[in-house]
Design a protein around this motif. Structure first.
Motif, PDB file in Angstrom:
ATOM      1  N   ASP A   6       0.895  -1.216   0.033  1.00 56.27           N
ATOM      2  CA  ASP A   6      -0.013  -0.042   0.014  1.00 56.27           C
ATOM      3  C   ASP A   6       1.083   1.285  -0.032  1.00 56.27           C
ATOM      4  O   ASP A   6       2.326   1.113  -0.030  1.00 56.27           O
ATOM      5  N   PHE A   7       0.337   2.143   0.296  1.00 51.13           N
ATOM      6  CA  PHE A   7       0.860   3.707   0.193  1.00 51.13           C
ATOM      7  C   PHE A   7       1.961   3.842   1.320  1.00 51.13           C
ATOM      8  O   PHE A   7       2.993   4.252   0.949  1.00 51.13           O
ATOM      9  N   GLY A   8       1.934   3.038   2.298  1.00 56.25           N
ATOM     10  CA  GLY A   8       2.849   3.264   3.567  1.00 56.25           C
ATOM     11  C   GLY A   8       4.148   2.363   3.163  1.00 56.25           C
ATOM     12  O   GLY A   8       5.171   2.901   3.766  1.00 56.25           O
ATOM     13  N   ARG A   9       4.138   1.527   2.311  1.00 50.57           N
ATOM     14  CA  ARG A   9       5.243   0.782   1.732  1.00 50.57           C
ATOM     15  C   ARG A   9       6.086   0.349   3.003  1.00 50.57           C
ATOM     16  O   ARG A   9       7.263   0.087   2.869  1.00 50.57           O
ATOM     17  N   ILE A  10       5.451  -0.318   3.873  1.00 46.12           N
ATOM     18  CA  ILE A  10       5.915  -0.879   5.114  1.00 46.12           C
ATOM     19  C   ILE A  10       5.736  -2.272   5.088  1.00 46.12           C
ATOM     20  O   ILE A  10       6.410  -3.051   5.579  1.00 46.12           O
ATOM     21  N   ILE A  16       7.653  11.967   6.725  1.00 47.64           N
ATOM     22  CA  ILE A  16       8.041  12.138   5.050  1.00 47.64           C
ATOM     23  C   ILE A  16       9.529  11.822   5.384  1.00 47.64           C
ATOM     24  O   ILE A  16      10.325  12.759   4.835  1.00 47.64           O
ATOM     25  N   PRO A  17       9.996  10.602   5.311  1.00 47.25           N
ATOM     26  CA  PRO A  17      11.507  10.307   5.159  1.00 47.25           C
ATOM     27  C   PRO A  17      12.276  10.705   3.961  1.00 47.25           C
ATOM     28  O   PRO A  17      11.538  10.435   2.926  1.00 47.25           O
ATOM     29  N   ALA A  18      13.317  11.231   3.923  1.00 46.43           N
ATOM     30  CA  ALA A  18      13.902  11.684   2.794  1.00 46.43           C
ATOM     31  C   ALA A  18      14.601  10.481   2.102  1.00 46.43           C
ATOM     32  O   ALA A  18      14.935  10.404   1.009  1.00 46.43           O
ATOM     33  N   SER A  19      14.461   9.120   2.379  1.00 44.25           N
ATOM     34  CA  SER A  19      15.097   7.844   2.006  1.00 44.25           C
ATOM     35  C   SER A  19      14.217   6.599   2.610  1.00 44.25           C
ATOM     36  O   SER A  19      13.400   6.970   3.265  1.00 44.25           O
ATOM     37  N   ASN A  20      14.268   5.811   1.911  1.00 37.20           N
ATOM     38  CA  ASN A  20      13.674   4.400   2.100  1.00 37.20           C
ATOM     39  C   ASN A  20      14.800   3.540   3.184  1.00 37.20           C
ATOM     40  O   ASN A  20      14.662   2.345   3.087  1.00 37.20           O
ATOM     41  N   ASP A  21      15.640   4.211   3.970  1.00 37.89           N
ATOM     42  CA  ASP A  21      16.572   3.243   4.804  1.00 37.89           C
ATOM     43  C   ASP A  21      15.529   2.389   5.811  1.00 37.89           C
ATOM     44  O   ASP A  21      14.925   2.899   6.711  1.00 37.89           O
ATOM     45  N   ALA A  22      15.867   1.218   5.633  1.00 37.55           N
ATOM     46  CA  ALA A  22      15.026   0.220   6.277  1.00 37.55           C
ATOM     47  C   ALA A  22      15.206   0.365   8.007  1.00 37.55           C
ATOM     48  O   ALA A  22      14.248   0.332   8.649  1.00 37.55           O
ATOM     49  N   ARG A  23      16.322   0.478   8.371  1.00 36.23           N
ATOM     50  CA  ARG A  23      16.650   0.991   9.917  1.00 36.23           C
ATOM     51  C   ARG A  23      16.043   2.192  10.386  1.00 36.23           C
ATOM     52  O   ARG A  23      15.570   1.983  11.441  1.00 36.23           O
ATOM     53  N   GLN A  24      15.957   3.131   9.678  1.00 35.96           N
ATOM     54  CA  GLN A  24      15.446   4.454   9.994  1.00 35.96           C
ATOM     55  C   GLN A  24      13.894   4.245  10.093  1.00 35.96           C
ATOM     56  O   GLN A  24      13.164   4.659  11.105  1.00 35.96           O
ATOM     57  N   ILE A  25      13.298   3.398   9.129  1.00 34.65           N
ATOM     58  CA  ILE A  25      11.834   3.306   9.085  1.00 34.65           C
ATOM     59  C   ILE A  25      11.426   2.365  10.323  1.00 34.65           C
ATOM     60  O   ILE A  25      10.439   2.703  11.204  1.00 34.65           O
ATOM     61  N   GLU A  26      12.178   1.200  10.604  1.00 33.53           N
ATOM     62  CA  GLU A  26      11.918   0.570  11.817  1.00 33.53           C
ATOM     63  C   GLU A  26      11.992   1.386  13.202  1.00 33.53           C
ATOM     64  O   GLU A  26      11.182   1.150  14.111  1.00 33.53           O
ATOM     65  N   ARG A  27      12.843   2.184  13.435  1.00 36.45           N
ATOM     66  CA  ARG A  27      13.087   3.084  14.385  1.00 36.45           C
ATOM     67  C   ARG A  27      11.752   3.999  14.530  1.00 36.45           C
ATOM     68  O   ARG A  27      11.367   4.029  15.556  1.00 36.45           O
ATOM     69  N   MET A  28      11.351   4.624  13.461  1.00 33.78           N
ATOM     70  CA  MET A  28      10.229   5.257  13.621  1.00 33.78           C
ATOM     71  C   MET A  28       9.120   4.614  13.737  1.00 33.78           C
ATOM     72  O   MET A  28       8.265   5.159  14.455  1.00 33.78           O
ATOM     73  N   ILE A  29       8.760   3.444  13.537  1.00 32.41           N
ATOM     74  CA  ILE A  29       7.786   2.673  13.784  1.00 32.41           C
ATOM     75  C   ILE A  29       7.715   2.364  15.140  1.00 32.41           C
ATOM     76  O   ILE A  29       6.689   2.216  15.964  1.00 32.41           O
ATOM     77  N   ALA A  30       8.685   1.935  15.623  1.00 30.68           N
ATOM     78  CA  ALA A  30       9.040   1.881  17.141  1.00 30.68           C
ATOM     79  C   ALA A  30       8.675   3.092  17.999  1.00 30.68           C
ATOM     80  O   ALA A  30       8.204   2.959  19.070  1.00 30.68           O
ATOM     81  N   ASP A  31       9.283   4.094  17.611  1.00 27.84           N
ATOM     82  CA  ASP A  31       8.829   5.171  18.180  1.00 27.84           C
ATOM     83  C   ASP A  31       7.384   5.616  18.091  1.00 27.84           C
ATOM     84  O   ASP A  31       6.872   6.317  19.081  1.00 27.84           O
ATOM     85  N   ASN A  32       6.695   5.353  16.973  1.00 32.42           N
ATOM     86  CA  ASN A  32       5.285   5.710  16.857  1.00 32.42           C
ATOM     87  C   ASN A  32       4.763   4.768  18.117  1.00 32.42           C
ATOM     88  O   ASN A  32       3.886   5.414  18.807  1.00 32.42           O
ATOM     89  N   ARG A  33       5.157   3.449  18.217  1.00 31.45           N
ATOM     90  CA  ARG A  33       4.328   2.695  19.389  1.00 31.45           C
ATOM     91  C   ARG A  33       4.659   3.386  20.635  1.00 31.45           C
ATOM     92  O   ARG A  33       3.533   3.605  21.507  1.00 31.45           O
ATOM     93  N   LYS A  34       5.512   4.038  21.159  1.00 30.83           N
ATOM     94  CA  LYS A  34       6.095   4.712  22.323  1.00 30.83           C
ATOM     95  C   LYS A  34       5.285   5.755  22.446  1.00 30.83           C
ATOM     96  O   LYS A  34       4.766   6.266  23.658  1.00 30.83           O
ATOM     97  N   ILE A  35       5.227   6.798  21.362  1.00 33.62           N
ATOM     98  CA  ILE A  35       4.163   7.881  21.360  1.00 33.62           C
ATOM     99  C   ILE A  35       2.872   7.617  21.632  1.00 33.62           C
ATOM    100  O   ILE A  35       2.150   8.136  22.630  1.00 33.62           O
ATOM    101  N   TYR A  36       2.305   6.512  20.859  1.00 35.34           N
ATOM    102  CA  TYR A  36       0.999   6.122  21.040  1.00 35.34           C
ATOM    103  C   TYR A  36       0.717   5.792  22.454  1.00 35.34           C
ATOM    104  O   TYR A  36      -0.406   6.000  23.173  1.00 35.34           O
TER     105      TYR A  36
END
Length: 480
Positions: A57-61, A404-424
């Motif tokens: 999907d659009f998220g590409r995750i 809106i990340p400037a790249s598709n770096d997988a480790r950065q995306i994983e970190r952002m997802i984990a951070d989303n969970r902490k924020i939630y």
């Protein structure tokens, strides 16, 4: 102001309906005898390319590959597919243009129903329009404006399907006055998880109607809807007001909301490019051919007056502002990167404190050069759909971390997802509520806590209309 920054700001500040936990492996049942496919008039494809396209999907995750993609011609086709899938215990997901961000329209080993061909615009009356669920809000707006009418609530991004946003709720800049798009539905036609075609409304099959409105696609696939319309304004005058800090922004946002100064009131916290933040209030006034008295709306506000930006567009052009933002992101390559976004509502009593804590832990790199934190108040009384969850206060603040990340770096995306969970978790502990299109894992227990007192209502409707638990597996609501 740089052209890219101007486009970013003109894009609109909702960015919320672009629209579950990672999809667990499912058994991939064999199709059986050669050529055994759902008996429909539309198209059925097991082609590798078609299944690959429907696996993201659009998220590409999150990725989940179906065994077939169905492109129905009618609601009857969808009913036959559901009956066929039920006999084989195959998961089924309806998909519009795939603008989810965490695997919601995916079905590992199952069936994806492409709704985009069911997109007809039907009868338009003085206060309503009937449309097929695969039509986009852009289609609906164009048809309604031909009669000087408009849906009361539009998502900032209009290339979303009607059925898709109603299943979520559908928030927009006018939600403080008119609720969600789901609150402005008069009637729905659905195909249930056990293959029945039913029509429902607040007075007929009301339990299904309320389970389908913001019910995350758990009980039926919306195929047609009748929407409320209101008189459309001719033009929209927007004022973008900047503030030196969050406290000043919040004070003026609350003052503007209390005084009902704007037809749309939104706001954002934006990276300033120097390691800090810019604080923005955006107020819109609908008007006719005569320019409105903007001075009255801005009276006594404490914004930085030299930084004020005012624009005036026709209503249609204003509603399509996000399309220019999309073109900008495409030109920079960012549109095609993963989109680990988070959407939520904060209780007004603690919104400033919670927002300050979270923003203090973020940097511009966490958001991306074109990202933003959406932050503005709205009245919760306009939200009426029973399954819509909001903080239990008269006013809540939208709080969206639009990365809106400037790249598709997988480790950065994983970190952002984990951070989303902490924020939630922080938001939930403070009485905040998820807007359920966010990019991080949610367990069935998380969803049960999210729905709280209406969980039983949704679970009972699920048993009644999707007894085999086939529909929309991407949310992971009921899986063990």
């Amino acid at each position: 102001m740089a052209p890219d920054r101007r486009t970013l700001l003109r894009a609109g500040l909702g960015a919320t309906a672009t629209l579950a936990s990672p999809l667990g492996p499912l058994a991939r049942p064999a199709l059986g005898a050669a050529g055994e496919l759902p008996p429909i008039e539309g198209d059925v494809s097991c082609d590798a390319d078609a299944c690959a396209a429907a696996s993201e999907d659009f998220g590409r995750i999150v990725s989940a590959r179906p065994q077939m993609v169905v492109r129905p011609k009618s609601a009857a086709d969808i009913a036959r597919v559901m009956q066929w899938a039920a006999s084989r215990k195959l998961k089924v997901a309806a998909r519009g243009h795939g603008h989810s961000i965490y695997g919601r329209p995916l079905a590992e080993g199952g069936v994806v129903i492409d709704m985009t061909a069911i997109d007809t615009i039907g009868e338009i009356g003085p206060d309503r329009i009937t449309v097929a669920a695969g039509a986009t809000w852009a289609d609906v707006l164009d048809a309604a404006l031909a009669r000087d009418l408009t849906p009361p609530v539009l998502t900032n991004y209009l290339d979303l399907t009607v059925g898709g946003t109603i299943a979520i709720g559908g928030i927009g800049g006018s939600s403080s006055r008119h609720g969600l798009q789901a609150d402005n539905v008069l009637e729905l036609q659905l195909v249930t998880g056990d293959g029945r075609e039913l029509i429902c409304s607040p007075s007929s099959n009301a339990d299904l109607f309320h389970a389908a409105s913001a019910g995350l696609g758990q009980c039926g696939i919306i195929t047609r809807t009748t929407l409320r319309l209101v008189r459309a304004p001719r033009r929209v005058r927007r004022a973008q007001l900047y503030y030196p800090d969050l406290a000043s922004l919040v004070a003026d946002q609350q003052r503007a909301l209390s005084d009902d100064r704007f037809d749309q009131l939104q706001g954002a916290v934006l990276p300033d490019g120097n390691g800090g933040w810019r604080y923005l209030l955006e107020g819109a006034i609908f008007h006719g051919s005569d320019a409105p008295d903007q001075g009255a709306a801005l009276k006594d506000l404490s914004h930085i007056r030299s930084a004020t930006v005012t624009t005036d567009y026709g209503y249609h052009d204003d509603a399509r502002a996000f399309a220019r933002f999309e073109a900008l992101l495409r030109s920079k390559g960012h549109w095609f990167n993963p989109q680990p976004w988070l959407f939520s509502f904060l209780p007004a009593s603690s919104a400033e404190q919670i927002a300050r804590e979270i923003i203090g832990q973020l940097t511009g790199d966490d958001i991306g050069p074109f990202g933003r934190i959406i932050f503005y108040p709205l009245r919760t009384g306009a939200f009426r759909a029973p399954l819509v969850r909001m903080p239990d206060q008269p006013v809540a603040f939208v709080f969206n971390v639009v990365r809106i990340p400037a790249s598709n770096d997988a480790r950065q995306i994983e970190r952002m997802i984990a951070d989303n969970r902490k924020i939630y978790d922080r938001i939930r502990d403070a009485g905040g509520i998820l807007y359920p299109v966010s990019a991080f894992p949610m367990s069935p227990d998380d969803w049960k806590q999210h729905f709280g007192p209406v969980w039983t209502q949704l679970a009972e409707a699920k048993r009644r209309y999707d007894p085999n638990d086939l529909l929309t597996p991407g949310y992971n609501l009921f899986d063990a």
